[in-house]
Design a protein around this motif. Structure first.
Motif, PDB file in Angstrom:
ATOM      1  N   LEU A 183    -151.114 -20.135 -27.847  1.00 20.49           N
ATOM      2  CA  LEU A 183    -151.121 -19.377 -29.409  1.00 20.49           C
ATOM      3  C   LEU A 183    -150.263 -18.379 -29.157  1.00 20.49           C
ATOM      4  N   THR A 184    -150.370 -17.481 -27.580  1.00 21.66           N
ATOM      5  CA  THR A 184    -149.288 -16.096 -27.865  1.00 21.66           C
ATOM      6  C   THR A 184    -147.631 -16.470 -28.101  1.00 21.66           C
ATOM      7  N   GLU A 185    -147.698 -17.842 -28.001  1.00 27.59           N
ATOM      8  CA  GLU A 185    -146.079 -18.412 -27.474  1.00 27.59           C
ATOM      9  C   GLU A 185    -146.088 -18.684 -29.780  1.00 27.59           C
ATOM     10  N   HIS A 186    -146.743 -19.165 -30.513  1.00 23.84           N
ATOM     11  CA  HIS A 186    -146.688 -18.447 -31.572  1.00 23.84           C
ATOM     12  C   HIS A 186    -146.757 -17.464 -32.628  1.00 23.84           C
ATOM     13  N   LEU A 187    -147.761 -16.629 -31.813  1.00 22.46           N
ATOM     14  CA  LEU A 187    -147.586 -15.166 -32.408  1.00 22.46           C
ATOM     15  C   LEU A 187    -147.241 -14.595 -31.839  1.00 22.46           C
ATOM     16  N   ARG A 188    -146.368 -14.688 -30.802  1.00 23.15           N
ATOM     17  CA  ARG A 188    -144.764 -13.864 -30.728  1.00 23.15           C
ATOM     18  C   ARG A 188    -143.612 -14.225 -31.551  1.00 23.15           C
ATOM     19  N   ARG A 189    -143.920 -15.587 -31.926  1.00 20.00           N
ATOM     20  CA  ARG A 189    -142.443 -15.950 -32.884  1.00 20.00           C
ATOM     21  C   ARG A 189    -142.631 -14.988 -34.570  1.00 20.00           C
ATOM     22  N   ILE A 190    -144.096 -14.425 -34.405  1.00 23.50           N
ATOM     23  CA  ILE A 190    -144.068 -13.845 -35.662  1.00 23.50           C
ATOM     24  C   ILE A 190    -143.675 -12.714 -35.802  1.00 23.50           C
ATOM     25  N   PRO A 191    -143.093 -12.217 -36.530  1.00 23.51           N
ATOM     26  CA  PRO A 191    -142.196 -10.679 -36.130  1.00 23.51           C
ATOM     27  C   PRO A 191    -143.618  -9.233 -36.478  1.00 23.51           C
ATOM     28  N   GLU A 192    -144.287  -9.927 -37.457  1.00 25.45           N
ATOM     29  CA  GLU A 192    -144.683  -9.526 -38.195  1.00 25.45           C
ATOM     30  C   GLU A 192    -146.272  -8.800 -37.447  1.00 25.45           C
ATOM     31  N   VAL A 193    -146.388  -9.364 -36.334  1.00 21.01           N
ATOM     32  CA  VAL A 193    -147.130  -8.874 -35.479  1.00 21.01           C
ATOM     33  C   VAL A 193    -146.607  -8.175 -34.679  1.00 21.01           C
ATOM     34  N   GLU A 194    -147.532  -7.066 -34.905  1.00 22.37           N
ATOM     35  CA  GLU A 194    -146.554  -5.621 -34.232  1.00 22.37           C
ATOM     36  C   GLU A 194    -147.470  -5.518 -32.269  1.00 22.37           C
ATOM     37  N   HIS A 195    -148.424  -6.107 -32.300  1.00 19.24           N
ATOM     38  CA  HIS A 195    -149.412  -5.968 -31.119  1.00 19.24           C
ATOM     39  C   HIS A 195    -150.353  -6.938 -31.335  1.00 19.24           C
ATOM     40  N   MET A 196    -150.457  -7.341 -30.073  1.00 19.88           N
ATOM     41  CA  MET A 196    -151.898  -8.406 -29.625  1.00 19.88           C
ATOM     42  C   MET A 196    -152.238  -8.357 -28.530  1.00 19.88           C
ATOM     43  N   ALA A 197    -154.342  -8.654 -29.177  1.00 15.92           N
ATOM     44  CA  ALA A 197    -154.700  -8.609 -27.428  1.00 15.92           C
ATOM     45  C   ALA A 197    -156.018  -9.671 -27.430  1.00 15.92           C
ATOM     46  N   LEU A 198    -156.316  -9.880 -26.108  1.00 17.38           N
ATOM     47  CA  LEU A 198    -157.055 -10.694 -26.169  1.00 17.38           C
ATOM     48  C   LEU A 198    -158.874  -9.590 -26.016  1.00 17.38           C
ATOM     49  N   VAL A 199    -159.548  -9.564 -27.095  1.00 18.05           N
ATOM     50  CA  VAL A 199    -160.985  -9.261 -26.764  1.00 18.05           C
ATOM     51  C   VAL A 199    -162.169  -9.255 -26.629  1.00 18.05           C
ATOM     52  N   GLY A 200    -162.996  -9.413 -26.471  1.00 16.67           N
ATOM     53  CA  GLY A 200    -164.179  -9.530 -26.797  1.00 16.67           C
ATOM     54  C   GLY A 200    -165.396  -9.281 -26.998  1.00 16.67           C
ATOM     55  N   GLY A 201    -165.905  -9.518 -27.857  1.00 15.57           N
ATOM     56  CA  GLY A 201    -167.709  -9.953 -29.103  1.00 15.57           C
ATOM     57  C   GLY A 201    -166.988 -10.694 -30.150  1.00 15.57           C
ATOM     58  N   ASP A 202    -167.556 -10.250 -31.334  1.00 19.09           N
ATOM     59  CA  ASP A 202    -166.894 -11.326 -32.242  1.00 19.09           C
ATOM     60  C   ASP A 202    -166.117 -12.069 -32.169  1.00 19.09           C
ATOM     61  N   ALA A 203    -165.224 -11.685 -32.269  1.00 16.49           N
ATOM     62  CA  ALA A 203    -163.447 -12.182 -31.739  1.00 16.49           C
ATOM     63  C   ALA A 203    -162.429 -12.458 -30.409  1.00 16.49           C
ATOM     64  N   ASP A 204    -161.631 -12.981 -30.531  1.00 10.23           N
ATOM     65  CA  ASP A 204    -160.935 -13.883 -30.381  1.00 10.23           C
ATOM     66  C   ASP A 204    -160.439 -12.914 -29.774  1.00 10.23           C
ATOM     67  N   VAL A 205    -159.228 -12.437 -30.735  1.00 13.32           N
ATOM     68  CA  VAL A 205    -158.268 -12.390 -30.359  1.00 13.32           C
ATOM     69  C   VAL A 205    -157.465 -11.011 -31.385  1.00 13.32           C
ATOM     70  N   MET A 206    -156.839  -9.929 -31.408  1.00 13.81           N
ATOM     71  CA  MET A 206    -157.242  -9.055 -32.467  1.00 13.81           C
ATOM     72  C   MET A 206    -155.062  -8.326 -32.458  1.00 13.81           C
ATOM     73  N   LEU A 207    -154.577  -8.393 -33.728  1.00 15.88           N
ATOM     74  CA  LEU A 207    -153.557  -8.046 -33.911  1.00 15.88           C
ATOM     75  C   LEU A 207    -153.135  -6.743 -35.026  1.00 15.88           C
ATOM     76  N   LEU A 208    -152.202  -6.291 -34.577  1.00 11.28           N
ATOM     77  CA  LEU A 208    -151.837  -5.451 -35.667  1.00 11.28           C
ATOM     78  C   LEU A 208    -150.757  -5.597 -36.463  1.00 11.28           C
ATOM     79  N   VAL A 209    -150.628  -5.624 -37.257  1.00 13.67           N
ATOM     80  CA  VAL A 209    -149.872  -7.131 -38.385  1.00 13.67           C
ATOM     81  C   VAL A 209    -149.586  -6.057 -39.319  1.00 13.67           C
ATOM     82  N   ARG A 210    -147.822  -5.958 -39.376  1.00 15.54           N
ATOM     83  CA  ARG A 210    -147.542  -4.939 -40.481  1.00 15.54           C
ATOM     84  C   ARG A 210    -146.415  -5.724 -41.555  1.00 15.54           C
TER      85      ARG A 210
END
Length: 163
Positions: free
Chosen positions: A100-127
């Motif tokens: 998944l991280t390989e795909h996300l790194r190729r999306i220029p709008e994704v400014e930040h990504m984090a693997l998180v715990g809780g209700d979701a697995d990944v959190m992204l900051l998208v611009r």
């Protein structure tokens, strides 16, 4: 080299490893550079009240130990044409993080990504330029990544810089 400097110089970072201990001077250096990463070593040394030689050696050690990972420029997203920002959480198949991280790194709008715990697995900051652009990123790109099971988008009304 005193005991503290010796331990700091050999400190390593990474999963399962302790970060090097930062003394008060190192912490002040990090704070000053966080506020202005373009500051000269001469100005940094003056602000932290150490010699330039000491500032150079401490900067080198902080870089080598991984405390300082780079120097960046802060950009106002709206003034740069990215008027819409959102946090997008992803629910993913548990074994798909590396792929998944390989795909996300190729999306220029994704400014930040984090693997998180809780209700979701990944959190992204998208611009994005606008809501339509954001919609295209979420529905047209993120949903198409193998392993993504679902998304949740939270719009950001105002960015507040803490530094």
């Amino acid at each position: 080299m005193n005991d503290v400097s010796s331990r700091e110089a050999t400190g390593t970072r990474g999963p399962g490893r302790l970060a090097p201990a930062l003394d008060e001077v190192d912490q002040r250096i990090v704070r000053e550079l966080t506020a202005d990463g373009r500051m000269s070593v001469r100005v940094l040394a003056e602000r932290v009240n150490i010699s330039r030689a000491n500032a150079y050696s401490r900067l080198e050690r902080l870089r080598d130990s991984g405390v300082l990972t780079g120097f960046t420029v802060k950009v106002d997203p709206a003034k740069a044409g990215l008027a819409t920002s959102a946090y997008v959480t992803l629910t993913v198949r548990q074994n798909s993080w590396r792929h998944l991280t390989e795909h996300l790194r190729r999306i220029p709008e994704v400014e930040h990504m984090a693997l998180v715990g809780g209700d979701a697995d990944v959190m992204l900051l998208v611009r994005a330029t606008d809501n339509q652009h954001l919609r295209q990123v979420v529905l047209g790109q993120l949903h198409d990544i193998p392993g993504v099971l679902g998304t949740r988008t939270t719009l950001i009304f105002e960015d507040i810089d803490n530094h």
